[in-house]
Design a protein around this motif. Structure first.
Motif, short mmCIF file in Angstrom:
data_model
loop_
_atom_site.label_atom_id
_atom_site.label_comp_id
_atom_site.label_asym_id
_atom_site.label_seq_id
_atom_site.Cartn_x
_atom_site.Cartn_y
_atom_site.Cartn_z
N ASP A 171 0.87 -1.18 0.00
CA ASP A 171 0.00 0.00 0.00
C ASP A 171 0.90 1.23 0.00
O ASP A 171 2.02 1.18 0.52
CB ASP A 171 -0.90 0.00 1.23
CG ASP A 171 -1.96 1.10 1.18
OD1 ASP A 171 -2.34 1.50 0.07
OD2 ASP A 171 -2.39 1.57 2.25
N SER A 172 0.42 2.32 -0.57
CA SER A 172 1.22 3.55 -0.56
C SER A 172 0.30 4.75 -0.62
O SER A 172 -0.82 4.67 -1.13
CB SER A 172 2.21 3.59 -1.73
OG SER A 172 1.53 3.68 -2.97
N GLN A 173 0.77 5.86 -0.07
CA GLN A 173 0.03 7.11 -0.06
C GLN A 173 0.99 8.29 -0.18
O GLN A 173 2.12 8.22 0.29
CB GLN A 173 -0.74 7.29 1.25
CG GLN A 173 -1.88 6.34 1.51
CD GLN A 173 -2.48 6.59 2.88
OE1 GLN A 173 -2.17 5.91 3.84
NE2 GLN A 173 -3.35 7.59 2.98
N THR A 174 0.51 9.35 -0.79
CA THR A 174 1.17 10.65 -0.70
C THR A 174 0.21 11.59 0.01
O THR A 174 -0.95 11.73 -0.41
CB THR A 174 1.53 11.21 -2.08
OG1 THR A 174 2.46 10.33 -2.72
CG2 THR A 174 2.16 12.59 -1.96
N ILE A 175 0.68 12.20 1.08
CA ILE A 175 -0.15 13.08 1.90
C ILE A 175 0.47 14.47 1.88
O ILE A 175 1.64 14.64 2.23
CB ILE A 175 -0.23 12.56 3.34
CG1 ILE A 175 -0.86 11.16 3.36
CG2 ILE A 175 -1.00 13.53 4.23
CD1 ILE A 175 -0.65 10.43 4.66
N GLU B 16 -5.32 15.66 0.63
CA GLU B 16 -5.54 14.80 -0.54
C GLU B 16 -5.14 15.44 -1.85
O GLU B 16 -5.06 14.77 -2.87
CB GLU B 16 -7.02 14.40 -0.63
CG GLU B 16 -7.55 13.64 0.57
CD GLU B 16 -8.04 14.58 1.68
OE1 GLU B 16 -8.05 15.80 1.44
OE2 GLU B 16 -8.40 14.08 2.76
N THR C 254 5.56 10.89 2.12
CA THR C 254 5.49 9.66 1.34
C THR C 254 5.39 8.50 2.32
O THR C 254 6.22 8.34 3.21
CB THR C 254 6.74 9.49 0.46
OG1 THR C 254 6.86 10.63 -0.41
CG2 THR C 254 6.64 8.23 -0.37
N HIS D 13 -1.13 9.92 11.33
CA HIS D 13 -1.08 8.95 10.24
C HIS D 13 -0.49 7.63 10.74
O HIS D 13 -1.00 6.55 10.41
CB HIS D 13 -0.23 9.50 9.10
CG HIS D 13 0.01 8.51 8.00
ND1 HIS D 13 -0.97 8.13 7.12
CD2 HIS D 13 1.12 7.81 7.66
CE1 HIS D 13 -0.49 7.25 6.26
NE2 HIS D 13 0.79 7.03 6.57
N GLN E 17 -2.31 3.97 10.80
CA GLN E 17 -1.74 2.82 10.13
C GLN E 17 -1.54 1.66 11.10
O GLN E 17 -1.80 0.50 10.76
CB GLN E 17 -0.40 3.21 9.49
CG GLN E 17 -0.52 4.13 8.29
CD GLN E 17 -1.19 3.46 7.11
OE1 GLN E 17 -0.75 2.41 6.65
NE2 GLN E 17 -2.28 4.05 6.63
#
Length: 292
Positions: A114-118, A125, A140, A178, A182
């Motif tokens: 899984d990956s996100q950029t915040i 978003e 990241t 965050h 998680q």
């Protein structure tokens, strides 16, 4: 979580996955050079060779870089070779524009779960600038699964604003939130966490203190290693000068508190006999082991 593979275990004792953590602000490829700063074309090989040398004997190495433009990222990936992959986007548009805070890893060792950029702002978003920040800032976040053991690691990388005190504090709050989210999400899967981040703030600043407070899930990796066991420099920012008065520690590695064996910490050199600075920041390295 059960694993059939016992990495680094010959006596049926605790199994460990050794991981080298490497973080470096490489200085973006600017056309407006400071005194003693050379163009990226003359610094690139120094950055690449440092990453290669310091990850050579640890396949599990995780590399966090800051101030990376898309062209620099391509140069680094080409120099390191096809075994390396990355996660990250440009902060200006969520694609290729602006600085990346990428995380590099060997794809034969880790796979992305899984990956996100915040964006570190009230609108996380979308590409946006928060509070008193001088630029857009991103976090990241990637959940990586270790192919051999099946264990998972959460890796984070950020470059907080160098001008906005409020932005750094609010960004630190977002990072802690965050991580907590998680950890809660993946607790049922018994997944381990690992975080690494980069300043710039100083160890007496409110944002730093928030990240290492007793209620925070994080600790400063350096503080777990005795002074006599640390390697290299104390300060991580030098500019392109050698005057100690201008130097300070603003680059950090943070770990989650509950699951790591810390085996070493060091701040490396960026200038050798040729007098060329690879960057205005020094790389920070931590050796840790994840129990299974």
């Amino acid at each position: 979580m059960q694993h059939d593979n016992n990495k680094n275990n010959t006596n049926n004792g605790p199994t460990l996955v050794p991981i080298r953590l490497y973080t470096h602000n490489i200085r973006y490829a600017s056309a407006n050079l400071f005194k003693n700063e050379l163009p990226w074309s003359e610094r690139a090989s120094l950055i690449i060779r440092s990453i290669r040398f310091n990850s050579l004997h640890n396949p599990e190495s995780l590399i966090c870089l800051q101030e990376v433009l898309h062209s620099q990222l391509l140069d680094i990936l080409e120099g390191l070779g096809l075994e390396w992959a990355y996660i990250g986007v440009g902060r200006d548009d969520g694609k290729k524009a602006g600085e990346y805070s990428p995380i590099l890893f060997r794809s034969r060792v880790w796979t992305i779960q899984d990956s996100q950029t915040i964006w570190l702002s009230p609108t996380p978003e979308i590409p946006s600038k928060g509070w008193d920040a001088s630029n857009k800032r991103i976090l990241t976040s990637v959940l990586l699964r270790h192919w051999e053991t099946g264990q998972s690691v959460l890796a984070l990388n950020t470059h907080l604003d160098d001008q906005g005190t409020q932005s750094r504090l609010e960004s630190a709050k977002m990072i802690v939130a965050h991580i907590a989210a998680q950890q809660e999400q993946h607790r049922s899967n018994q997944q381990q966490g690992q975080q690494q981040q980069q300043g710039p703030f100083t160890p007496d600043e409110e944002a730093y203190l928030l990240l290492v407070t007793e209620s925070s899930p994080l600790l400063d990796l350096r503080t777990t290693v005795g002074k006599s066991d640390r390697y290299g420099h104390e300060n991580t920012f030098t500019g392109f000068e050698s005057r100690p008065v201008d130097q300070k520690r603003i680059d950090f590695l943070f770990l989650s508190k509950d699951c790591w064996h810390v085996q070493g910490y060091g701040v490396l050199e960026t200038k050798f006999e040729d007098g060329v600075y690879s960057s205005d920041h020094r790389p920070v390295v931590g050796d840790v082991a994840l129990p299974l």
